[in-house]
Scaffold this motif. Sequence first.
Motif, PDB file in Angstrom:
ATOM      1  N   TYR A  11       0.831  -1.204   0.000  1.00 39.30           N
ATOM      2  CA  TYR A  11       0.000   0.000   0.000  1.00 39.30           C
ATOM      3  C   TYR A  11       0.867   1.255   0.000  1.00 39.30           C
ATOM      4  N   LEU A  12       1.816   1.318   0.909  1.00 45.60           N
ATOM      5  CA  LEU A  12       2.644   2.531   1.005  1.00 45.60           C
ATOM      6  C   LEU A  12       3.485   2.761  -0.239  1.00 45.60           C
ATOM      7  N   LEU A  13       4.057   1.700  -0.800  1.00 41.95           N
ATOM      8  CA  LEU A  13       4.881   1.866  -2.006  1.00 41.95           C
ATOM      9  C   LEU A  13       4.037   2.228  -3.219  1.00 41.95           C
ATOM     10  N   GLY A  14       2.805   1.733  -3.271  1.00 41.87           N
ATOM     11  CA  GLY A  14       1.957   1.993  -4.424  1.00 41.87           C
ATOM     12  C   GLY A  14       1.149   3.271  -4.350  1.00 41.87           C
ATOM     13  N   ALA A  15       0.817   3.714  -3.147  1.00 47.22           N
ATOM     14  CA  ALA A  15      -0.124   4.830  -3.016  1.00 47.22           C
ATOM     15  C   ALA A  15       0.470   6.084  -2.392  1.00 47.22           C
ATOM     16  N   THR A  55       4.365   8.413  -1.240  1.00 47.13           N
ATOM     17  CA  THR A  55       5.793   8.662  -1.503  1.00 47.13           C
ATOM     18  C   THR A  55       6.599   8.536  -0.207  1.00 47.13           C
ATOM     19  N   LYS A  56       6.029   7.867   0.784  1.00 47.67           N
ATOM     20  CA  LYS A  56       6.707   7.715   2.077  1.00 47.67           C
ATOM     21  C   LYS A  56       7.919   6.794   1.947  1.00 47.67           C
ATOM     22  N   LYS A  57       8.866   6.998   2.844  1.00 47.03           N
ATOM     23  CA  LYS A  57      10.065   6.154   2.912  1.00 47.03           C
ATOM     24  C   LYS A  57       9.766   4.931   3.766  1.00 47.03           C
ATOM     25  N   LEU A  58      10.298   3.780   3.340  1.00 44.70           N
ATOM     26  CA  LEU A  58      10.123   2.528   4.061  1.00 44.70           C
ATOM     27  C   LEU A  58      11.485   1.911   4.343  1.00 44.70           C
ATOM     28  N   VAL A  59      11.602   1.280   5.494  1.00 41.58           N
ATOM     29  CA  VAL A  59      12.795   0.533   5.864  1.00 41.58           C
ATOM     30  C   VAL A  59      12.328  -0.825   6.350  1.00 41.58           C
ATOM     31  N   LEU A  60      12.833  -1.879   5.715  1.00 47.28           N
ATOM     32  CA  LEU A  60      12.437  -3.242   6.077  1.00 47.28           C
ATOM     33  C   LEU A  60      13.656  -4.015   6.560  1.00 47.28           C
ATOM     34  N   PRO A 119      12.566   2.723  -5.196  1.00 44.38           N
ATOM     35  CA  PRO A 119      13.530   3.702  -4.661  1.00 44.38           C
ATOM     36  C   PRO A 119      13.175   4.249  -3.275  1.00 44.38           C
ATOM     37  N   ASN A 120      11.934   4.138  -2.838  1.00 46.28           N
ATOM     38  CA  ASN A 120      11.552   4.633  -1.509  1.00 46.28           C
ATOM     39  C   ASN A 120      11.693   3.580  -0.415  1.00 46.28           C
ATOM     40  N   CYS A 121      12.225   2.416  -0.773  1.00 48.07           N
ATOM     41  CA  CYS A 121      12.315   1.320   0.192  1.00 48.07           C
ATOM     42  C   CYS A 121      13.761   0.874   0.380  1.00 48.07           C
ATOM     43  N   ASN A 122      14.180   0.802   1.629  1.00 46.87           N
ATOM     44  CA  ASN A 122      15.491   0.259   1.985  1.00 46.87           C
ATOM     45  C   ASN A 122      15.300  -1.108   2.610  1.00 46.87           C
ATOM     46  N   LEU A 123      15.921  -2.121   2.024  1.00 53.61           N
ATOM     47  CA  LEU A 123      15.945  -3.460   2.605  1.00 53.61           C
ATOM     48  C   LEU A 123      17.228  -3.576   3.414  1.00 53.61           C
ATOM     49  N   VAL A 124      17.103  -4.008   4.673  1.00 53.23           N
ATOM     50  CA  VAL A 124      18.274  -4.045   5.547  1.00 53.23           C
ATOM     51  C   VAL A 124      18.394  -5.424   6.196  1.00 53.23           C
ATOM     52  N   PRO A 125      19.180  -6.314   5.572  1.00 56.14           N
ATOM     53  CA  PRO A 125      19.438  -7.596   6.229  1.00 56.14           C
ATOM     54  C   PRO A 125      20.426  -7.377   7.374  1.00 56.14           C
ATOM     55  N   TYR A 126      20.271  -8.147   8.458  1.00 54.77           N
ATOM     56  CA  TYR A 126      21.188  -7.994   9.591  1.00 54.77           C
ATOM     57  C   TYR A 126      21.517  -9.347  10.190  1.00 54.77           C
ATOM     58  N   SER A 127      22.680  -9.405  10.809  1.00 51.89           N
ATOM     59  CA  SER A 127      23.105 -10.623  11.510  1.00 51.89           C
ATOM     60  C   SER A 127      23.015 -10.468  13.015  1.00 51.89           C
ATOM     61  N   ASP A 128      23.166  -9.232  13.503  1.00 51.61           N
ATOM     62  CA  ASP A 128      23.043  -9.006  14.942  1.00 51.61           C
ATOM     63  C   ASP A 128      22.428  -7.629  15.197  1.00 51.61           C
ATOM     64  N   LEU A 129      21.996  -7.427  16.429  1.00 50.18           N
ATOM     65  CA  LEU A 129      21.269  -6.206  16.774  1.00 50.18           C
ATOM     66  C   LEU A 129      22.148  -4.956  16.728  1.00 50.18           C
ATOM     67  N   ASN A 130      23.450  -5.120  16.871  1.00 47.15           N
ATOM     68  CA  ASN A 130      24.341  -3.957  16.748  1.00 47.15           C
ATOM     69  C   ASN A 130      24.278  -3.370  15.345  1.00 47.15           C
TER      70      ASN A 130
END
Length: 170
Positions: A116-120, A122-127, A147-158
């Motif tokens: 919904y947010l990406l289609g409707a 211009t808000k920024k998203l972080v996943l 372009p409005n979405c950042n995918l952030v894989p992580y291995s630890d909480l730091n």
Amino acid sequence: MTFLSGSAGKDGACYYKYCELKFSEDNFAGMQIYFGFTVAGDRSAVTAARKIVAILEEMRHEVLTRHLVEDNAWEADRSLTPKEVYLRDMKWLEQCDMFIAEVSGSSFGLGFETGYLLGATTKKLVLFFRRDIESRISLLITGITHPNCNLVPYSDLNEVEIWIRNYLAR
């Protein structure tokens, strides 16, 4: 910081003066953030979700959906009708400045909110998602190239904390 302030005089001319603007953490109003996290799905990343919410609140942002990281999130949502949850969440999605989610236990709700947010809007998203379970997350999430979405894989909480502090400090 200074800015130019203008006003019209009695003669109709514009008069400008420089005003001093002081920044203080005491009067800083952060963003309103919709934090997405599964209620009915796999909640094994709840520790990471709680850490994200704590960092955001420490940075003085308002987390509209902080209840999602509570142990009773399922029961709390079930105390409302499905329509009430939908209307509440849609209002928060419209109201938020940014959407941040922990999607390791992704669900239909998270997919709906993201789409919904990406289609409707211009808000920024972080996943955020745990790197070790990426293969179990929907390809519609891990394959996002918007372009409005950042995918952030992580291995630890730091890694999560460093990313949030660096990204939101811009």
